[in-house]
Write an enzyme that holds these catalytic residues in place. Structure first.
Site, PDB file in Angstrom:
ATOM      1  N   GLY A  20       0.814  -1.216   0.000  1.00 21.93           N
ATOM      2  CA  GLY A  20       0.000   0.000   0.000  1.00 21.93           C
ATOM      3  C   GLY A  20       0.841   1.257   0.000  1.00 21.93           C
ATOM      4  N   ALA A  21       1.913   1.256  -0.786  1.00 24.38           N
ATOM      5  CA  ALA A  21       2.889   2.346  -0.735  1.00 24.38           C
ATOM      6  C   ALA A  21       2.610   3.457  -1.738  1.00 24.38           C
ATOM      7  CB  ALA A  21       4.295   1.795  -0.975  1.00 24.38           C
ATOM      8  N   GLY A  24      -0.550   7.893   1.267  1.00 31.07           N
ATOM      9  CA  GLY A  24      -0.732   7.856   2.709  1.00 31.07           C
ATOM     10  C   GLY A  24       0.491   7.420   3.488  1.00 31.07           C
ATOM     11  N   ILE A  25       0.236   6.655   4.549  1.00 27.90           N
ATOM     12  CA  ILE A  25       1.291   6.227   5.457  1.00 27.90           C
ATOM     13  C   ILE A  25       2.288   5.312   4.753  1.00 27.90           C
ATOM     14  CG2 ILE A  25       1.721   4.840   7.536  1.00 27.90           C
ATOM     15  CD1 ILE A  25      -1.027   5.979   8.536  1.00 27.90           C
ATOM     16  N   GLY A  26       1.795   4.462   3.863  1.00 27.73           N
ATOM     17  CA  GLY A  26       2.700   3.592   3.128  1.00 27.73           C
ATOM     18  C   GLY A  26       3.668   4.364   2.257  1.00 27.73           C
ATOM     19  N   SER A 144      -4.181  -0.769  14.428  1.00 29.25           N
ATOM     20  CA  SER A 144      -4.996   0.436  14.572  1.00 29.25           C
ATOM     21  C   SER A 144      -5.553   0.511  15.983  1.00 29.25           C
ATOM     22  CB  SER A 144      -6.150   0.420  13.567  1.00 29.25           C
ATOM     23  OG  SER A 144      -7.108   1.422  13.850  1.00 29.25           O
ATOM     24  N   TYR A 171     -14.039  -3.890  10.919  1.00 30.81           N
ATOM     25  CA  TYR A 171     -12.702  -3.306  10.700  1.00 30.81           C
ATOM     26  C   TYR A 171     -11.828  -3.536  11.929  1.00 30.81           C
ATOM     27  CZ  TYR A 171      -9.041   0.201  10.167  1.00 30.81           C
ATOM     28  OH  TYR A 171      -7.821   0.825  10.086  1.00 30.81           O
TER      29      TYR A 171
END
Length: 330
Positions: A20-21, A24-26, A144, A171
């Site tokens: 997931g790069a 966002g955070i990735g 999370s 989630y």
């Protein structure tokens, strides 16, 4: 002053894979690692966005297609990585979904659990033997704060449910699974005497693309208020993952997160998870279920490692490393 990107040591000669790069955070995690000298593999569902992200990164990168909602895609991605690399220093299991548009994954799993946990469980197992003999190697799993609302049993019924697409509980259950996985992986790596450690982290609150889904109506005002009071920029939200990945003082089994405002923001520090996330029985049960559902089995095989550093570490039994053996389910 707390831990910042200035504390990230030189990463030259290391190879990192971040799921997931593309945003966002990735993306921030990949950007900082590349800037410090690592070669970073951006594992992304949308390779076009992945390539666009790679062009914005100052450093050595490569894009590999990975759709965690498809175990076939996970296997293809792992195969590409194994063809191109003989070792892997860092694996950052960052990608995730929240309130997705689809109810189930390609393999029939509830979307949150299928992507956030089962996809990463399979990917890690398929790549782990590239890491277990690499000094300083780490698997970082991004959890999370929502793991605290992950009520309900983590079983095959929940894994194959057609409900939960707009459920914070579903989630949260997937994020609870992330923590249980990270801790059971650390236990197994330690027992095996592997060089790799497993660490977990959570980003606190940040206005990333995760919040662009379709949350329940009642959750929207709560989320908006929380973002105004607790949220921090994406650059800051990536710090727990980065510290978990590179700080030599962080030990296997640690869980890092922001240190202020109930864990919503602040410098990354060791933090505490829910009691459910610390259950050894639940860790083991989820592991067995995950192997059955994904067809990826982690098996320890004897292997001779370097001589122990002290007499206290000497044993008549041979040291072992973790060597994953995989097989598709019938």
């Amino acid at each position: 002053m707390g831990w910042t990107t200035a504390h990230v040591p030189d990463q030259s000669g290391r190879t990192a894979l971040v799921t997931g790069a593309s945003a966002g955070i990735g993306f921030e995690t990949a950007r900082v690692l590349a800037a410090r000298g690592a070669h970073v593999v951006l594992a992304c569902r949308d390779t076009g966005r992945g390539r666009a992200a790679a062009e914005r990164i100052d450093g050595s990168t490569e894009v590999v297609p990975l759709d965690l909602a498809s175990l076939a895609s996970v296997r293809r991605a792992a195969g590409l990585v194994r063809e191109r690399y003989r070792r892997l220093d860092l694996l950052v299991n960052n990608a995730g979904v929240m309130f997705p548009s689809y109810r189930r994954t390609e393999d029939g799993f509830e979307a949150h659990l299928g992507v956030n946990h089962l996809g990463h469980f399979a990917l890690t197992g398929l790549l782990l033997d590239l890491m277990t003999s690499v000094p300083g190697s780490r698997v970082v799993t991004v959890a999370s704060l929502a793991h605290r609302v992950g009520f309900g049993r983590l079983d095959e019924v929940a894994a194959r449910s057609s409900t939960g697409r707009r459920s914070m509980t579903a989630y949260g259950r997937s994020k609870l699974a992330n923590l249980l996985f990270a801790r059971e992986l650390q236990h197994r790596l330690a027992v095996a005497g592997a060089a790799t450690v497993s660490v977990a982290a959570h980003p606190g609150l940040s206005p990333t693309a995760l919040w662009h889904g379709d949350p329940p109506a009642l959750a929207r005002p709560v989320a908006a208020a929380g973002m105004r009071w607790l949220a921090q920029p994406v650059e800051a939200a990536a710090l727990p993952s980065l510290r978990a990945a590179v700080d030599p003082a962080v030990h296997g089994g640690a869980y890092l997160g922001p240190s202020e405002r109930f864990g919503g923001r602040g410098a990354p520090e060791a933090t505490r998870s829910s009691r459910a996330a610390r259950s050894g029985a639940e860790r083991r049960r989820l592991w067995t279920l995950s192997e059955e559902l994904t067809g990826v089995r982690y098996v320890c095989e004897p292997a001779v490692l370097e001589a122990p550093a002290s007499a206290a570490e000497t044993s008549s039994a041979p040291a072992v490393v973790v060597c994953p053996v995989t097989g598709a389910r019938a």
